[in-house]
Design a protein around this motif. Structure first.
Motif, PDB file in Angstrom:
ATOM      1  N   LYS A  35      47.703  55.289  46.059  1.00 26.70           N
ATOM      2  CA  LYS A  35      46.578  54.805  45.270  1.00 26.70           C
ATOM      3  C   LYS A  35      46.611  55.415  43.866  1.00 26.70           C
ATOM      4  CE  LYS A  35      43.541  54.107  49.233  1.00 26.70           C
ATOM      5  NZ  LYS A  35      42.258  54.476  49.876  1.00 26.70           N
ATOM      6  N   GLY A  36      46.061  54.647  42.914  1.00 27.60           N
ATOM      7  CA  GLY A  36      45.984  55.122  41.546  1.00 27.60           C
ATOM      8  C   GLY A  36      44.900  56.166  41.372  1.00 27.60           C
ATOM      9  N   ARG A  37      44.686  56.584  40.117  1.00 25.78           N
ATOM     10  CA  ARG A  37      43.765  57.682  39.848  1.00 25.78           C
ATOM     11  C   ARG A  37      42.306  57.268  39.907  1.00 25.78           C
ATOM     12  NH1 ARG A  37      45.876  59.605  34.181  1.00 25.78           N
ATOM     13  NH2 ARG A  37      46.094  57.351  33.994  1.00 25.78           N
ATOM     14  N   GLY A  38      42.023  55.984  39.782  1.00 25.71           N
ATOM     15  CA  GLY A  38      40.630  55.556  39.770  1.00 25.71           C
ATOM     16  C   GLY A  38      40.518  54.099  39.359  1.00 25.71           C
ATOM     17  N   MET A  39      39.341  53.716  38.857  1.00 22.05           N
ATOM     18  CA  MET A  39      39.106  52.332  38.485  1.00 22.05           C
ATOM     19  C   MET A  39      38.832  52.241  36.988  1.00 22.05           C
ATOM     20  SD  MET A  39      39.412  51.062  41.478  1.00 22.05           S
ATOM     21  CE  MET A  39      38.873  49.369  41.269  1.00 22.05           C
ATOM     22  N   SER A  40      39.361  51.197  36.376  1.00 25.59           N
ATOM     23  CA  SER A  40      39.110  50.968  34.949  1.00 25.59           C
ATOM     24  C   SER A  40      38.515  49.573  34.750  1.00 25.59           C
ATOM     25  CB  SER A  40      40.414  51.099  34.149  1.00 25.59           C
ATOM     26  OG  SER A  40      41.345  50.135  34.569  1.00 25.59           O
ATOM     27  N   PHE A  41      37.716  49.420  33.694  1.00 25.17           N
ATOM     28  CA  PHE A  41      37.066  48.149  33.394  1.00 25.17           C
ATOM     29  C   PHE A  41      38.098  47.108  32.992  1.00 25.17           C
ATOM     30  CE2 PHE A  41      35.307  45.332  30.122  1.00 25.17           C
ATOM     31  CZ  PHE A  41      34.334  44.681  30.884  1.00 25.17           C
ATOM     32  N   LYS A  42      37.958  45.895  33.565  1.00 20.93           N
ATOM     33  CA  LYS A  42      38.895  44.822  33.255  1.00 20.93           C
ATOM     34  C   LYS A  42      38.236  43.709  32.442  1.00 20.93           C
ATOM     35  CE  LYS A  42      42.029  41.468  35.427  1.00 20.93           C
ATOM     36  NZ  LYS A  42      42.519  40.901  36.716  1.00 20.93           N
ATOM     37  N   GLU A  43      37.096  43.177  32.938  1.00 18.77           N
ATOM     38  CA  GLU A  43      36.446  42.054  32.267  1.00 18.77           C
ATOM     39  C   GLU A  43      35.051  41.851  32.855  1.00 18.77           C
ATOM     40  OE1 GLU A  43      38.848  38.690  33.169  1.00 18.77           O
ATOM     41  OE2 GLU A  43      38.455  38.767  35.322  1.00 18.77           O
ATOM     42  N   VAL A  44      34.334  40.886  32.274  1.00 17.12           N
ATOM     43  CA  VAL A  44      33.070  40.453  32.875  1.00 17.12           C
ATOM     44  C   VAL A  44      33.218  38.994  33.288  1.00 17.12           C
ATOM     45  CG1 VAL A  44      31.595  42.055  31.613  1.00 17.12           C
ATOM     46  CG2 VAL A  44      32.084  39.803  30.631  1.00 17.12           C
ATOM     47  N   ARG A  45      32.528  38.617  34.348  1.00 17.04           N
ATOM     48  CA  ARG A  45      32.527  37.223  34.801  1.00 17.04           C
ATOM     49  C   ARG A  45      31.148  36.912  35.349  1.00 17.04           C
ATOM     50  NH1 ARG A  45      32.306  37.782  40.180  1.00 17.04           N
ATOM     51  NH2 ARG A  45      33.633  39.278  41.287  1.00 17.04           N
ATOM     52  N   GLU A  46      30.883  35.610  35.537  1.00 14.61           N
ATOM     53  CA  GLU A  46      29.575  35.216  36.062  1.00 14.61           C
ATOM     54  C   GLU A  46      29.350  35.848  37.430  1.00 14.61           C
ATOM     55  OE1 GLU A  46      28.315  31.172  35.908  1.00 14.61           O
ATOM     56  OE2 GLU A  46      29.595  30.702  34.172  1.00 14.61           O
ATOM     57  N   TYR A  47      28.104  36.259  37.625  1.00 14.21           N
ATOM     58  CA  TYR A  47      27.732  36.881  38.899  1.00 14.21           C
ATOM     59  C   TYR A  47      27.978  35.911  40.055  1.00 14.21           C
ATOM     60  CZ  TYR A  47      24.847  38.967  42.569  1.00 14.21           C
ATOM     61  OH  TYR A  47      24.395  39.506  43.747  1.00 14.21           O
ATOM     62  N   GLN A  48      28.569  36.448  41.128  1.00 12.05           N
ATOM     63  CA  GLN A  48      28.821  35.654  42.321  1.00 12.05           C
ATOM     64  C   GLN A  48      28.111  36.293  43.507  1.00 12.05           C
ATOM     65  OE1 GLN A  48      33.057  35.355  42.841  1.00 12.05           O
ATOM     66  NE2 GLN A  48      33.390  34.371  40.851  1.00 12.05           N
ATOM     67  N   PRO A  49      27.607  35.469  44.428  1.00 16.10           N
ATOM     68  CA  PRO A  49      26.932  36.022  45.606  1.00 16.10           C
ATOM     69  C   PRO A  49      27.819  37.073  46.293  1.00 16.10           C
ATOM     70  CG  PRO A  49      26.681  33.646  45.560  1.00 16.10           C
ATOM     71  CD  PRO A  49      27.644  33.987  44.463  1.00 16.10           C
ATOM     72  N   GLY A  50      27.253  38.227  46.581  1.00 14.74           N
ATOM     73  CA  GLY A  50      28.009  39.312  47.209  1.00 14.74           C
ATOM     74  C   GLY A  50      28.442  40.379  46.241  1.00 14.74           C
ATOM     75  N   PHE A  68      25.831  38.311  34.708  1.00 18.36           N
ATOM     76  CA  PHE A  68      27.278  38.544  34.647  1.00 18.36           C
ATOM     77  C   PHE A  68      27.587  39.901  35.275  1.00 18.36           C
ATOM     78  CE2 PHE A  68      27.098  35.100  31.710  1.00 18.36           C
ATOM     79  CZ  PHE A  68      28.383  34.572  31.614  1.00 18.36           C
ATOM     80  N   SER A  69      28.727  39.964  35.953  1.00 19.17           N
ATOM     81  CA  SER A  69      29.152  41.205  36.604  1.00 19.17           C
ATOM     82  C   SER A  69      30.377  41.796  35.907  1.00 19.17           C
ATOM     83  CB  SER A  69      29.516  40.964  38.075  1.00 19.17           C
ATOM     84  OG  SER A  69      28.386  40.606  38.824  1.00 19.17           O
ATOM     85  N   LYS A  70      30.449  43.122  35.903  1.00 15.96           N
ATOM     86  CA  LYS A  70      31.642  43.802  35.417  1.00 15.96           C
ATOM     87  C   LYS A  70      32.702  43.809  36.526  1.00 15.96           C
ATOM     88  CE  LYS A  70      29.065  47.002  32.452  1.00 15.96           C
ATOM     89  NZ  LYS A  70      28.725  48.430  32.207  1.00 15.96           N
ATOM     90  N   VAL A  71      33.943  43.582  36.129  1.00 14.28           N
ATOM     91  CA  VAL A  71      35.054  43.592  37.081  1.00 14.28           C
ATOM     92  C   VAL A  71      35.947  44.787  36.752  1.00 14.28           C
ATOM     93  CG1 VAL A  71      37.068  42.347  37.956  1.00 14.28           C
ATOM     94  CG2 VAL A  71      34.992  41.094  37.321  1.00 14.28           C
ATOM     95  N   PHE A  72      36.298  45.550  37.783  1.00 18.22           N
ATOM     96  CA  PHE A  72      37.146  46.726  37.606  1.00 18.22           C
ATOM     97  C   PHE A  72      38.462  46.527  38.346  1.00 18.22           C
ATOM     98  CE2 PHE A  72      32.811  48.072  37.043  1.00 18.22           C
ATOM     99  CZ  PHE A  72      32.863  48.983  36.013  1.00 18.22           C
ATOM    100  N   GLU A  73      39.484  47.241  37.907  1.00 18.99           N
ATOM    101  CA  GLU A  73      40.769  47.226  38.598  1.00 18.99           C
ATOM    102  C   GLU A  73      41.272  48.650  38.741  1.00 18.99           C
ATOM    103  OE1 GLU A  73      43.630  45.063  36.364  1.00 18.99           O
ATOM    104  OE2 GLU A  73      43.513  46.348  34.600  1.00 18.99           O
TER     105      GLU A  73
END
Length: 291
Positions: A35-50, A68-73
């Motif tokens: 596993k990598g060291r942690g999570m970094s911000f990737k983008e924002v997208r429309e909020y989806q159920p869940g 809108f939700s933040k997406v991390f990778e």
């Protein structure tokens, strides 16, 4: 003593073999096993159920009047450290290879697997002291340099002191790393240092052994010399009791090594000279992926 031409040829052979293995067999397994060291911000997208409401970007949501939700990778870049035993006992081998040859090949495969994954790789060469440190870097040229150093390592000392190498790892690498400790583990009193390192790093032991480390041939009175201390002894290999005690001692010591790594929360692999180490590594990567 290897000539310059021999070294160049052997480096090239190991590069071809290691790159093929890391590309064809280990690329996916290696990538997902650690596993990598942690999570970094990737983008924002429309909020989806869940979606986790904690990751809603309220500024963007307010601007568009829609959540809108933040997406991390996962941050994939890793630092891999190889702790390579270059003590005299690693020069022993009776089955096509020496223990040093096994250690070198496995270390080369791990090096190219890391480089192919765009990770940094460094090496700590050790005997009963740290002989040389190669700081972690990326790139093919760095990988080739590491392989050359493994092939031409000329240690100043003969003994084995695992504690020295593990302490050096803790002091030289501040961030969490993937550390492979490659040795025949003919040493003792390294458990405390191993436990400290395992609490900070993802540490995996790779124990190289030769068949004659485990089984004595029946060849009568045999003169043996300790490669590290130079002490000489005579062993009556024609005695079934001696051969049985020798083999049982090997298994007792193996079990002790397993328990040391188990108590430290680390993995320990066993690879014999002449053995197909590819299968051992594949099994290990597959096991890590199931965790």
């Amino acid at each position: 003593m290897m000539t310059t031409a021999d070294i160049i040829r052997k480096v090239r052979e190991l590069e071809i073999k290691s790159r093929k293995l890391s590309n064809d067999l280990f690329k996916g397994e290696y990538h997902s096993a650690f596993k990598g060291r942690g999570m970094s911000f990737k983008e924002v997208r429309e909020y989806q159920p869940g979606d986790d409401i904690r990751f809603i970007d309220w500024n963007v949501s307010a601007r568009f009047s829609h959540p809108f939700s933040k997406v991390f990778e996962e941050e994939r870049e890793l630092t891999v450290l190889l702790l390579v035993d270059v003590s005299s006992s690693a020069l022993f081998g009776t089955h096509a290879q020496r223990k040093k040859d096994v250690i070198t090949e496995v270390a080369a495969v791990l090096t190219f697997s890391a480089i192919n994954n765009n990770d940094k790789v460094g090496v700590i060469f050790f005997s009963d002291k740290v002989e040389k440190y190669v700081p972690p870097r990326k790139g093919r040229q760095h990988a080739l340099y590491i392989v050359r150093e493994m092939l031409t390592a000329s240690p100043q000392r003969k003994g084995t002191r695992i504690t020295e190498a593990v302490r050096y790892l803790n002091n030289s690498c501040k961030q969490k790393s993937i550390a492979f400790l490659l040795s025949d583990f003919l040493d003792e009193s390294y458990e405390d240092a191993l436990r400290v390192a395992s609490s900070k790093h993802d540490l995996i032991g790779i124990k190289a052994y030769d068949r004659m480390d485990m089984i004595l041939p029946d060849v009568g009175l045999l003169e043996v010399e300790d490669a590290e201390t130079g002490s000489v002894a005579y062993v009556d290999t024609s005695s079934p009791f001696v051969r049985k005690e020798y083999e049982e001692q090997f298994h007792r010591y193996n079990d002790e090594c397993k328990q040391i790594f188990l108590r430290a929360g680390s993995d320990l692999l066993h690879i014999g000279t002449g053995e197909d180490y590819v299968k051992v590594l594949q099994k290990f990567f597959a096991h890590r992926n199931r965790r």
